[in-house]
Scaffold this motif. Sequence first.
Motif, PDB file in Angstrom:
ATOM      1  N   HIS A  76      -2.682  11.601  -9.835  1.00 29.38           N
ATOM      2  CA  HIS A  76      -3.590  10.641  -9.202  1.00 29.38           C
ATOM      3  C   HIS A  76      -4.873  11.321  -8.792  1.00 29.38           C
ATOM      4  O   HIS A  76      -4.912  12.528  -8.587  1.00 29.38           O
ATOM      5  CB  HIS A  76      -2.970  10.069  -7.926  1.00 29.38           C
ATOM      6  CG  HIS A  76      -1.943   9.020  -8.164  1.00 29.38           C
ATOM      7  ND1 HIS A  76      -1.444   8.246  -7.152  1.00 29.38           N
ATOM      8  CD2 HIS A  76      -1.308   8.612  -9.292  1.00 29.38           C
ATOM      9  CE1 HIS A  76      -0.548   7.397  -7.645  1.00 29.38           C
ATOM     10  NE2 HIS A  76      -0.432   7.611  -8.935  1.00 29.38           N
ATOM     11  N   MET A  87      -7.051   5.098  -4.832  1.00 31.32           N
ATOM     12  CA  MET A  87      -6.278   6.013  -5.670  1.00 31.32           C
ATOM     13  C   MET A  87      -6.202   5.441  -7.066  1.00 31.32           C
ATOM     14  O   MET A  87      -5.972   4.259  -7.248  1.00 31.32           O
ATOM     15  CB  MET A  87      -4.859   6.162  -5.134  1.00 31.32           C
ATOM     16  CG  MET A  87      -4.753   7.234  -4.095  1.00 31.32           C
ATOM     17  SD  MET A  87      -3.066   7.759  -3.775  1.00 31.32           S
ATOM     18  CE  MET A  87      -2.095   6.338  -4.054  1.00 31.32           C
ATOM     19  N   HIS A 109      -4.403  14.741  -6.963  1.00 31.39           N
ATOM     20  CA  HIS A 109      -3.115  15.167  -6.408  1.00 31.39           C
ATOM     21  C   HIS A 109      -1.974  14.706  -7.305  1.00 31.39           C
ATOM     22  O   HIS A 109      -2.173  13.884  -8.194  1.00 31.39           O
ATOM     23  CB  HIS A 109      -2.931  14.607  -4.988  1.00 31.39           C
ATOM     24  CG  HIS A 109      -3.075  13.112  -4.898  1.00 31.39           C
ATOM     25  ND1 HIS A 109      -4.299  12.498  -4.760  1.00 31.39           N
ATOM     26  CD2 HIS A 109      -2.160  12.112  -4.949  1.00 31.39           C
ATOM     27  CE1 HIS A 109      -4.129  11.188  -4.719  1.00 31.39           C
ATOM     28  NE2 HIS A 109      -2.838  10.915  -4.839  1.00 31.39           N
ATOM     29  N   MET A 111       1.510  12.698  -7.345  1.00 30.54           N
ATOM     30  CA  MET A 111       2.177  11.727  -6.485  1.00 30.54           C
ATOM     31  C   MET A 111       3.651  11.715  -6.796  1.00 30.54           C
ATOM     32  O   MET A 111       4.055  11.446  -7.934  1.00 30.54           O
ATOM     33  CB  MET A 111       1.567  10.354  -6.737  1.00 30.54           C
ATOM     34  CG  MET A 111       2.022   9.364  -5.742  1.00 30.54           C
ATOM     35  SD  MET A 111       1.192   9.712  -4.201  1.00 30.54           S
ATOM     36  CE  MET A 111       0.155   8.321  -4.186  1.00 30.54           C
TER      37      MET A 111
HETATM   38 CU   LIG Z   1      -1.693   9.076  -5.077  1.00 31.05          CU
END
Ligand SMILES: [Cu+2]
Lengths: 162, 214
Positions: A76, A87, A109, A111
């Motif tokens: 993400h 996001m 990041h 997820m």
């Molecule tokens: Cu995320």
Amino acid sequence: MIKKGMVIGLASVISLAVAAAQGEQDAVLTIENAWVRALPPGQPNTAAYLTLVNRGGEAVVVESVSSDVADMVEIHTTRNADGLMRMAQLPSLEVASGQRLALAPGGTHLMLLGLETMPVAGDTVQLCLQFASHRDVCTSAVVRKSSDRSDSQGGQNHQHHQ
Amino acid sequence: MSQSRNIKLTIAGVLLFITVIVAGFVYRISLPRIMTASEMSANGLYLLETPRNIGEFDLIDHYGNPFNSSTMEGQWTLIFFGFTHCPDICPTTMTFLNAFLESLEGTEAENPQVVMVSVDPARDTVQQLADYVPYFNPDFTGVTGEFLDIHRFATKLNTPFRKVTDEDGSYQVDHSSNIVLINPRGDYHGFFRAPLDLAKMKVTYRSARFIWGR
Ligand SMILES: [Cu+2]
């Protein structure tokens, strides 16, 4: 003479142990500072962050990620669109030759979705990255409540893709 | 005899004088620098020219108690609009606010209240917020309510949000990661613009309080 032999023996044991501790990492692709955010128990999802270093001569592409604690891991990024944070899922993640790609809070990041139980601070979580043209690279991520640097909201290497 | 006593007294006097000067100097440089409004905005805190009355609103906190205009009177309040199904930016901001509170010293540390207002009240029930918000700091307050009431409240504080439905029917809420500052009269005082920085937020917050209290 015997002493010297023992020293050499000890040194090789240590270097073997160090190599083992570094695990599945190789010379071309390494993962540094992997950590997973501990959230209140009962939360179904959380985020993981790491720095991916590509010392090879060619770009690599992360195609998927898996973890021993989550049903699914998605890549993400948090984007800022007109002052609102959103996001969005990324299909893959490219790391250019020689690049250090840092995933950090407030930016790109991993997820972790569908956690059976939320890991707690101090736990370790296995993360494995699958590449288009490279063998998997895995790492043990430490679970923490926050990043070491809690004095900024966005990551240092945080990029807004606008 | 009396001469050496005089010398001793003089030395003591000089030492006292030096001590006072040095102490004054140390105190002065340890005093926080107070910024002007334009310096504050250059460092991320935008103050309203005149703090604005928010009017009446009727929300509920994570203890099940009413959260309304009188709840915000008598102390400074920092408001973050977030939600629990938000695993990146929301926990990052909540952790940041905890670090911010821990970094405050002296009078500044006395009474700021930190509130997370949910922009996803459908999922963020009182119980859900009670399980979530105190994890970051036991003194933080979670607030929820009717969607329209929260939307009206956020709009008054210049903090819009937008519910976005994905193709699969799931949704997320686009929201601001600014922090709204409410003064002890309960009025909208300004906002800290994201991305937040601890050192800047400390000095701008301190300056805003100092100027307001003058
Ligand atoms: Cu995320």
